[in-house]
Design a protein around this motif. Structure first.
Motif, PDB file in Angstrom:
ATOM      1  N   UNK A   1       7.278   8.828 -10.548  1.00 19.07           N
ATOM      2  CA  UNK A   1       7.308   8.200  -9.237  1.00 19.07           C
ATOM      3  C   UNK A   1       6.730   9.211  -8.261  1.00 19.07           C
ATOM      4  N   UNK A   2       6.307   8.750  -7.086  1.00 24.67           N
ATOM      5  CA  UNK A   2       5.758   9.693  -6.120  1.00 24.67           C
ATOM      6  C   UNK A   2       6.044   9.219  -4.699  1.00 24.67           C
ATOM      7  N   UNK A   3       6.026  10.177  -3.796  1.00 25.07           N
ATOM      8  CA  UNK A   3       6.241   9.902  -2.386  1.00 25.07           C
ATOM      9  C   UNK A   3       5.283   8.816  -1.893  1.00 25.07           C
ATOM     10  N   UNK A   4       5.821   7.857  -1.124  1.00 23.23           N
ATOM     11  CA  UNK A   4       4.951   6.868  -0.476  1.00 23.23           C
ATOM     12  C   UNK A   4       4.165   7.595   0.618  1.00 23.23           C
ATOM     13  N   UNK A   5       2.848   7.514   0.544  1.00 24.67           N
ATOM     14  CA  UNK A   5       2.025   8.238   1.526  1.00 24.67           C
ATOM     15  C   UNK A   5       1.912   7.410   2.798  1.00 24.67           C
ATOM     16  N   UNK A   6       2.252   8.035   3.933  1.00 23.12           N
ATOM     17  CA  UNK A   6       2.119   7.341   5.219  1.00 23.12           C
ATOM     18  C   UNK A   6       0.743   7.629   5.795  1.00 23.12           C
ATOM     19  N   UNK A   7      -0.244   6.871   5.328  1.00 25.40           N
ATOM     20  CA  UNK A   7      -1.624   7.077   5.777  1.00 25.40           C
ATOM     21  C   UNK A   7      -1.747   6.770   7.270  1.00 25.40           C
ATOM     22  N   UNK A   8      -2.515   7.555   7.967  1.00 23.32           N
ATOM     23  CA  UNK A   8      -2.852   7.214   9.346  1.00 23.32           C
ATOM     24  C   UNK A   8      -3.848   6.049   9.322  1.00 23.32           C
ATOM     25  N   UNK A   9      -3.946   5.350  10.455  1.00 21.64           N
ATOM     26  CA  UNK A   9      -4.796   4.155  10.522  1.00 21.64           C
ATOM     27  C   UNK A   9      -6.214   4.408   9.986  1.00 21.64           C
ATOM     28  N   UNK A  10      -6.596   3.607   9.036  1.00 22.34           N
ATOM     29  CA  UNK A  10      -7.956   3.675   8.509  1.00 22.34           C
ATOM     30  C   UNK A  10      -8.250   4.893   7.650  1.00 22.34           C
ATOM     31  N   UNK A  11      -7.202   5.669   7.335  1.00 23.79           N
ATOM     32  CA  UNK A  11      -7.445   6.913   6.595  1.00 23.79           C
ATOM     33  C   UNK A  11      -6.990   6.849   5.131  1.00 23.79           C
ATOM     34  N   UNK A  12      -6.554   5.697   4.667  1.00 22.59           N
ATOM     35  CA  UNK A  12      -6.033   5.585   3.296  1.00 22.59           C
ATOM     36  C   UNK A  12      -7.137   5.878   2.272  1.00 22.59           C
ATOM     37  N   UNK A  13      -7.095   7.062   1.700  1.00 22.35           N
ATOM     38  CA  UNK A  13      -8.159   7.490   0.781  1.00 22.35           C
ATOM     39  C   UNK A  13      -8.115   6.736  -0.549  1.00 22.35           C
ATOM     40  N   UNK A  14      -7.021   6.097  -0.864  1.00 26.92           N
ATOM     41  CA  UNK A  14      -6.980   5.318  -2.112  1.00 26.92           C
ATOM     42  C   UNK A  14      -7.750   4.007  -1.974  1.00 26.92           C
ATOM     43  N   UNK A  15      -8.098   3.625  -0.728  1.00 28.05           N
ATOM     44  CA  UNK A  15      -8.781   2.347  -0.526  1.00 28.05           C
ATOM     45  C   UNK A  15     -10.288   2.500  -0.484  1.00 28.05           C
TER      46      UNK A  15
END
Ligand code: CA
Ligand code: CA
Ligand code: MG
Ligand code: MG
Lengths: 227, 227
Positions: free
Chosen positions: A143-157
């Motif tokens: 399991x891993x920490x849920x990443x709180x991406x800043x707006x428009x910065x989600x690198x997994x997308x």
């Protein structure tokens, strides 16, 4: 537990054979008990040395903090880790200030990898942690920490296919190049997480060697010998 | 050994970075020394338990002698070992009275598997031994007792192709089904000797379970529980 006693499924061995089988079974139980004690003692040795190593790992982490871009450099120089770092992720890892690998007290049950980050333009978390533990079934799970991406910065997308194309291949997972954060957030097969193992068993034991190499190949002479 | 001291290949780090790198290197040396001590202690635990287990393995071997065809039955019931036993080899293994697996005193350097035979129509040896050891290069190598086959009884010659066909494929090794004695006499890749590993790590720790199963599948209930 196994025994050579008589029972429903017992076959017809002659008395002498049956007696010998029971004695072999007893022997086997003694051997099994010794195996278990050996495992326990080895675990204690490992725990002892984990404790003894800890202050050196902590000292090392303090020293590493003094060196700008230590971890991102080590990661970029590591053949298997650099293979999953895309450009923006590399940028993001410039904010990585500390890495920690901790085995659980009983070692066999699992370990966690903690990534400490400075304030950064990508997400709000200070610590991202990926953790491996043996589930109740005995199989490893992560399991891993849920990443709180800043707006428009989600690198997994960044690497996903456009929605249309995804729909077409709806029965397969869309082809997605493996990246650092897709590794971090993926829990599909925790028993074969090669990147976690590389960080735990290769990077963590000696990150200096990867910081020092300028090429992809490890230079065994490091910075040059003193004598 | 690695050091962050200045030398021919030293890059131009600023003084503070250079100092931190040297201190990290010193930390790393302490960690390496602890790793080495941990390995030594674990080795001692393993050696201690090898000694403690030994009398039980010896007792077990005495008891096994009382049971006709114990080893050939266990081998035939073992999925990976039975897969390499041809009919004549199975016949030959009826003369197998004792098996021993011994790790070398320092464990890491290797182990030997000894097969003890009664007088038999196939060969003159009493003991056939296959041994694995780390060569000077650090790579595993194996060797085994030269088998003194009786006239016309060489079981390794049964599966070779006729000479004509061998000549045709002279650049490749002739296709030869893998058999017990071709395994025993083969030293082509000691680092990947799956049969030796199966005997050492699966058969030797508990041959009783393979003797007791009547099918290829291991019956977890064995002979039936006593209570
Ligand atoms: Ca039983
Ligand atoms: Ca050096
Ligand atoms: Mg650090
Ligand atoms: Mg025996």
């Amino acid at each position: 537990s196994e025994s050579a006693g008589e029972g429903d499924e017992s076959r017809d061995y002659d008395t002498e054979t049956q007696k010998a089988l029971e004695e072999i079974d007893a022997c086997q139980n003694e051997i099994d008990a010794l195996n278990e004690k050996a495992s326990e003692e080895i675990l204690k040795v490992e725990q002892k040395y984990n404790k003894l190593r800890k202050p050196f790992f902590e000292k090392r982490n303090e020293l590493i903090r003094k060196i700008p871009n230590f971890w991102v450099t080590a990661f970029v120089n590591h053949p298997q880790i650099s293979a999953i770092l895309d450009e923006e992720e590399e940028e993001c890892l410039h904010y990585l200030t500390k890495v920690e690998v901790e085995e659980f007290e009983d070692i066999k049950s699992g370990y966690r990898i903690k990534f400490y980050f400075d304030e950064n333009p990508f997400f709000d978390n200070d610590i991202l942690c990926k953790e491996f533990h043996l589930g109740q079934s005995g199989d490893p799970a992560s399991k891993s920490t849920a990443i709180k991406w800043k707006d428009g910065m989600d690198l997994t997308k960044r690497h996903q296919q456009p929605p249309q194309q995804q729909a077409k291949n709806s029965r397969k997972r869309p082809h997605q190049p493996r990246t650092f954060f897709s590794w971090f957030t993926d829990h599909g097969d925790a028993s074969a997480d090669d990147i976690a193992e590389v960080i735990k068993d290769d990077m963590w034991p000696n990150p200096l060697q990867y910081f020092l190499v300028s090429d992809i190949e490890v230079d065994e002479n490091g910075l040059g010998d003193e004598d």
